[in-house]
Scaffold this motif. Sequence first.
Motif, PDB file in Angstrom:
ATOM      1  N   GLN A 133       0.835  -1.187   0.000  1.00  0.00           N
ATOM      2  CA  GLN A 133       0.000   0.000   0.000  1.00  0.00           C
ATOM      3  C   GLN A 133       0.877   1.247   0.000  1.00  0.00           C
ATOM      4  OE1 GLN A 133      -2.809  -0.803   3.347  1.00  0.00           O
ATOM      5  NE2 GLN A 133      -4.345  -0.779   1.737  1.00  0.00           N
ATOM      6  N   ALA A 136      -1.922   6.771  -2.357  1.00  0.00           N
ATOM      7  CA  ALA A 136      -2.757   6.553  -3.539  1.00  0.00           C
ATOM      8  C   ALA A 136      -2.702   7.734  -4.505  1.00  0.00           C
ATOM      9  CB  ALA A 136      -4.204   6.311  -3.111  1.00  0.00           C
ATOM     10  N   ILE A 138      -4.657   9.539  -6.127  1.00  0.00           N
ATOM     11  CA  ILE A 138      -6.051   9.991  -6.207  1.00  0.00           C
ATOM     12  C   ILE A 138      -6.069  11.514  -6.194  1.00  0.00           C
ATOM     13  CG2 ILE A 138      -8.276  10.052  -5.004  1.00  0.00           C
ATOM     14  CD1 ILE A 138      -7.659   7.272  -3.924  1.00  0.00           C
ATOM     15  N   ASP A 223     -13.355   7.985  -2.020  1.00  0.00           N
ATOM     16  CA  ASP A 223     -12.360   7.181  -2.736  1.00  0.00           C
ATOM     17  C   ASP A 223     -11.183   6.764  -1.858  1.00  0.00           C
ATOM     18  OD1 ASP A 223     -13.855   7.379  -5.039  1.00  0.00           O
ATOM     19  OD2 ASP A 223     -12.749   9.090  -5.848  1.00  0.00           O
ATOM     20  N   THR A 226     -12.249   4.124   0.743  1.00  0.00           N
ATOM     21  CA  THR A 226     -12.458   2.841   0.069  1.00  0.00           C
ATOM     22  C   THR A 226     -11.134   2.192  -0.303  1.00  0.00           C
ATOM     23  OG1 THR A 226     -14.583   3.585  -0.826  1.00  0.00           O
ATOM     24  CG2 THR A 226     -13.529   1.715  -1.909  1.00  0.00           C
ATOM     25  N   TYR A 227     -10.201   2.989  -0.797  1.00  0.00           N
ATOM     26  CA  TYR A 227      -8.902   2.474  -1.243  1.00  0.00           C
ATOM     27  C   TYR A 227      -8.161   1.794  -0.101  1.00  0.00           C
ATOM     28  CZ  TYR A 227      -4.285   2.404  -3.454  1.00  0.00           C
ATOM     29  OH  TYR A 227      -3.071   2.009  -3.971  1.00  0.00           O
ATOM     30  N   TYR A 228      -8.216   2.389   1.087  1.00  0.00           N
ATOM     31  CA  TYR A 228      -7.472   1.851   2.221  1.00  0.00           C
ATOM     32  C   TYR A 228      -8.333   0.971   3.136  1.00  0.00           C
ATOM     33  CZ  TYR A 228      -3.723   4.986   0.872  1.00  0.00           C
ATOM     34  OH  TYR A 228      -2.732   5.626   0.172  1.00  0.00           O
TER      35      TYR A 228
END
Length: 268
Positions: A133, A136, A138, A223, A226-228
């Motif tokens: 991870q 991101a 984003i 977003d 949700t990603y993490y």
Amino acid sequence: MLSISVGPLSLPTPVLLLLVSVALGLAVARLVGRDQTQSATDALLLILFGALFFGRIIFVLRFADSYHSLWQMLDVRDRGIDPGATVMAALVLSAVQFRRYAKLKKAMLSGVLSTALCFAIGSFWLHSQQQYQVLADITLQSVSGYPVALPDLAQGKPAVINIWASWCPPCHREMPHLLEAEQQHPDVRFMLINLQENRSTVQQYLRQHQLHFSHVLLDTRGDVATYYGAQGVPATLFFSADGTLSSAHFGEVSKAILQQGITKAKME
């Protein structure tokens, strides 16, 4: 994944892993010692709680400057535990209990090993997932109205992401700690990411509470959360200078946990 939803509750994955590991250990100990007249459960729970208590004491001593009252030191909701001290205490307490309850040694040893093995495997898996991870890529809108990509905002510095909402009481309580940490660590990029609220609501909240963060971003679609895998707010993520996720904390963050996370991110 930072947390897992269990009905209406969101549990941090490390806490859930510990609960599962302890439940497994107690079940194994009970099975192995089923022929004994005395249960090994009480002895095992004493090892667990004694080790966690000692780990908490060492953590508080390490970050004593971050606590301003005895109540803050006793408030374990931040889950501040020193892992090394906890393991050492567990080993010492296990040796004491094995000697004290010689007839239950086999059952207790089975329970301790089962708990340790389950927690170690789960922790290794969580750590391996965390290694993949990164910060991101984003793009979000700033509270001022311009788009910004998270890696561009970090600019190669250690970063702290805090996912929050104005309706969240724990988020409100941790805001002063985050603001103070941002002022004390100019070499760390702080990103306050609001979850699914409109710009006017966020601006009004910041003005009302006189919060002057450098970077407040709007995640209107959720977003980042949700990603993490953040199944609730607040959540705080610490990234090293190369953009790798260093550590994460789900729930209200204390000054001590902030200091621990920032220090770890700077060292990696």
